[in-house]
Design an enzyme around this catalytic site. Structure first.
Site, PDB file in Angstrom:
ATOM      1  CE  LYS A 217      -3.219   2.948   0.614  1.00  0.00           C
ATOM      2  NZ  LYS A 217      -4.385   3.183  -0.201  1.00  0.00           N
ATOM      3  CB  CYS A 271      -3.738   8.758   0.217  1.00  0.00           C
ATOM      4  SG  CYS A 271      -5.430   8.670   0.840  1.00  0.00           S
TER       5      CYS A 271
HETATM    6  N1  SAJ Z   1      -2.031  14.890  -8.704  1.00  0.00           N
HETATM    7  C1  SAJ Z   1      -1.185  15.603  -9.533  1.00  0.00           C
HETATM    8  N2  SAJ Z   1      -0.896  15.088 -10.772  1.00  0.00           N
HETATM    9  C2  SAJ Z   1      -1.430  13.921 -11.204  1.00  0.00           C
HETATM   10  C3  SAJ Z   1      -2.281  13.195 -10.358  1.00  0.00           C
HETATM   11  C4  SAJ Z   1      -2.570  13.703  -9.109  1.00  0.00           C
HETATM   12  O1  SAJ Z   1      -0.688  16.678  -9.173  1.00  0.00           O
HETATM   13  O2  SAJ Z   1      -1.141  13.534 -12.340  1.00  0.00           O
HETATM   14  C5  SAJ Z   1      -2.363  15.413  -7.374  1.00  0.00           C
HETATM   15  C6  SAJ Z   1      -3.853  15.674  -7.172  1.00  0.00           C
HETATM   16  O3  SAJ Z   1      -4.220  16.926  -7.700  1.00  0.00           O
HETATM   17  C7  SAJ Z   1      -3.979  15.601  -5.665  1.00  0.00           C
HETATM   18  C8  SAJ Z   1      -2.932  14.541  -5.294  1.00  0.00           C
HETATM   19  O4  SAJ Z   1      -2.063  14.421  -6.404  1.00  0.00           O
HETATM   20  O5  SAJ Z   1      -3.632  16.835  -5.065  1.00  0.00           O
HETATM   21  C9  SAJ Z   1      -3.515  13.188  -4.951  1.00  0.00           C
HETATM   22  O6  SAJ Z   1      -4.556  12.835  -5.867  1.00  0.00           O
HETATM   23  P1  SAJ Z   1      -4.653  11.389  -6.519  1.00  0.00           P
HETATM   24  O7  SAJ Z   1      -5.798  11.389  -7.459  1.00  0.00           O
HETATM   25  O8  SAJ Z   1      -3.343  10.999  -7.085  1.00  0.00           O
HETATM   26  O9  SAJ Z   1      -4.861  10.418  -5.304  1.00  0.00           O
HETATM   27  P2  SAJ Z   1      -5.876  10.289  -4.046  1.00  0.00           P
HETATM   28  O10 SAJ Z   1      -5.160  10.828  -2.851  1.00  0.00           O
HETATM   29  O11 SAJ Z   1      -7.234  10.801  -4.318  1.00  0.00           O
HETATM   30  O12 SAJ Z   1      -5.991   8.691  -3.969  1.00  0.00           O
HETATM   31  C10 SAJ Z   1      -4.807   7.895  -3.885  1.00  0.00           C
HETATM   32  C11 SAJ Z   1      -4.933   6.736  -4.895  1.00  0.00           C
HETATM   33  N3  SAJ Z   1      -3.642   6.055  -5.005  1.00  0.00           N
HETATM   34  C12 SAJ Z   1      -3.097   5.758  -6.212  1.00  0.00           C
HETATM   35  O13 SAJ Z   1      -3.617   6.079  -7.262  1.00  0.00           O
HETATM   36  C13 SAJ Z   1      -1.822   4.991  -6.190  1.00  0.00           C
HETATM   37  C14 SAJ Z   1      -6.016   5.769  -4.433  1.00  0.00           C
HETATM   38  O14 SAJ Z   1      -6.042   4.621  -5.275  1.00  0.00           O
HETATM   39  C15 SAJ Z   1      -5.761   5.334  -2.980  1.00  0.00           C
HETATM   40  O15 SAJ Z   1      -6.778   4.458  -2.517  1.00  0.00           O
HETATM   41  C16 SAJ Z   1      -5.770   6.565  -2.129  1.00  0.00           C
HETATM   42  O16 SAJ Z   1      -4.678   7.416  -2.554  1.00  0.00           O
HETATM   43  C17 SAJ Z   1      -5.579   6.145  -0.677  1.00  0.00           C
HETATM   44  O17 SAJ Z   1      -6.578   6.135   0.066  1.00  0.00           O
HETATM   45  O18 SAJ Z   1      -4.469   5.768  -0.288  1.00  0.00           O
END
Ligand code: SAJ
Length: 433
Positions: A217, A271
């Protein structure tokens, strides 16, 4: 509980993961008691309502509550399977020490009602070794029970770790369809937890040991953080070289083995910005790249504040709109949000020159109090503001046609307006990082 009988389930923690999980288990006809420390949350759910926003969750919860399959309580109840889904933040002690107090408090309550044959599953994102620590705590509280890994005989209960992997906005779909890693303290524990998840998960469930599942994880979210850090670093390099970073990434991603994520104003949420620290804390000397990624993504927020402030100062007569406060697109979650950090810093510096557009907010968060900044709708912002700072890629911003923003100076930290190319200083043109 024999194989074919429906287990009685107790889900501890009714937040963004626990409540949808409880509802999905109940939908599979297993009677569920959901536990939360908040009486308000418990009362809301018992009325068949919900306290969080998530696609289709309201109808699902209403249905299972009406059918008597889900009820909520503040007290842990006896059950066959206990699922622990409570927060695991880190302490702000400079060391990012994981705060396991919620997990251990939940385990203590479970220990009070535990009986032979039960299964305990930890879902909270946790540092490696937490499931064993939890087992040791329960062993101390319940010397009458034989616990897995501590006895040469058949243990009385099973203990496993199975992390959630769902994305806000797609939680119900992903809870059902994503693959799951199920780590048992022993292989027998893993098999017992596997039989439980098979009742409501359609994705493939893979069994392993608890420590590997815990690390898995943390690795998933750290991988994403490192990839975003790479994109954020590229955005700063591209600006220096006069390149459009989104065009460069789009082109590079046409390579069949390259998949670079998107730069932005920093990484938010509970996360991706938190979990890598659990690895760094566990191996501070070795986790060099993971720590660097965290630092790069945190530094990006400050970089954006500085560049935005310079742009505001360079346009002294103009009103300024910050577009978005949420931590990512199309959600109403403003916690740990880089957009909120940037907008509030600008509000504190420039006061009433700053307007904020956030369709998911009814009012500005507390840190805006006394700054003079105001929450406005997008039409007002487009009419009144000569500087537009895009902080969140909400769909409602993405679809604004070029003509409606062509007279404004644009700082687009999310790359949502690919038609606005060129030097940032000119109206209608954009800055990447
Ligand atoms: N972000 C970027 N660029 C990107 C993608 C995301 O800057 O290309 C930023 C987003 O704007 C945000 C942050 O990253 O601020 C996190 O967003 P996210 O969509 O990457 O992730 P979370 O926090 O909503 O969910 C993540 C997911 N993990 C992965 O994709 C590996 C989800 O599957 C997990 O279940 C979740 O963390 C968790 O609960 O751990």
């Amino acid at each position: 509980m024999r194989g074919e009988e429906k287990p009685q389930v107790c889900v501890i923690g009714l937040g963004y993961i626990g409540l949808p999980t409880a509802a999905i288990i109940a939908r599979a006809n297993c009677p569920v008691t959901g536990i939360d420390v908040s009486q308000h949350v418990v009362d809301t759910i018992n009325r068949g309502e919900i306290h969080i926003e998530e696609v289709d969750l309201d109808g699902l919860v209403r249905g299972v509550v009406q059918r008597g399959l889900l009820k909520a309580s503040t007290q842990v109840q006896p059950a066959d399977v206990f699922v622990i889904a409570v927060p695991t933040p880190f302490e702000h002690d400079g060391q990012h020490t994981p705060d396991l107090s919620y997990v251990m408090a939940a385990a203590t309550e479970v220990a009070g009602v535990l009986k032979k044959g039960d299964c305990i599953i930890l879902e909270s994102t946790s540092p490696v070794g937490t499931t064993e620590t939890m087992r040791d705590l329960i062993a101390g509280l319940r010397p009458d029970l034989k616990l897995p890994g501590l006895t040469s005989e058949t243990p009385d209960v099973a203990i496993a770790y199975c992390p959630e992997r769902v994305l806000p906005g797609r939680i119900l779909e992903e809870l059902t369809n994503n693959d799951r890693s199920i780590g048992g303290i022993t292989p027998r524990c893993a098999r017992k937890a596997l039989a439980f998840y098979k009742r409501f998960v359609r994705g493939t469930c893979v069994t392993t040991d608890a420590r590997s599942a815990e690390m898995c994880k943390l690795v998933e979210n750290s991988f994403r953080d490192v990839n975003i850090a790479f994109a954020n670093e590229l955005s700063i390099i591209a600006d220096k070289m006069g390149l459009d970073v989104w065009e460069v990434i789009r082109l590079a991603n046409r390579h069949p083995r390259v998949n670079i994520l998107q730069p932005g104003p920093g990484v938010g949420g509970h996360c991706i910005a938190v979990d890598p620290w659990f690895i760094v804390h566990g191996a501070p000397e070795e986790a060099k790249m993971i720590r660097a990624a965290r630092d790069i993504n945190d530094a990006k927020m400050h970089h954006v504040v500085a560049r935005a402030a310079a742009l505001v100062e360079a346009n002294p007569g103009a009103k300024v709109a910050c577009l978005g406060l949420a931590f990512k697109a199309n959600i109403d979650d403003f916690r740990e949000s880089p957009a909120r950090f940037v907008a509030s810093r600008l509000a504190q510096k420039f006061g009433s020159r700053i307007s904020v557009v956030e369709p998911y907010a009814a009012e500005l968060p507390r840190e805006f109090d006394g700054t003079g900044a105001q929450l406005v709708d997008i039409d007002t912002a487009l009419e009144e503001c000569g500087v537009l700072i895009v902080l969140v890629d909400h769909d409602i911003f993405r679809v604004i046609p070029f003509e409606e923003r062509s007279s404004a100076v644009v700082y687009d930290t999310r790359g949502i307006w690919p038609d606005a190319l060129g030097a940032p200083e000119k109206p209608g043109l954009r800055l990447a990082s």
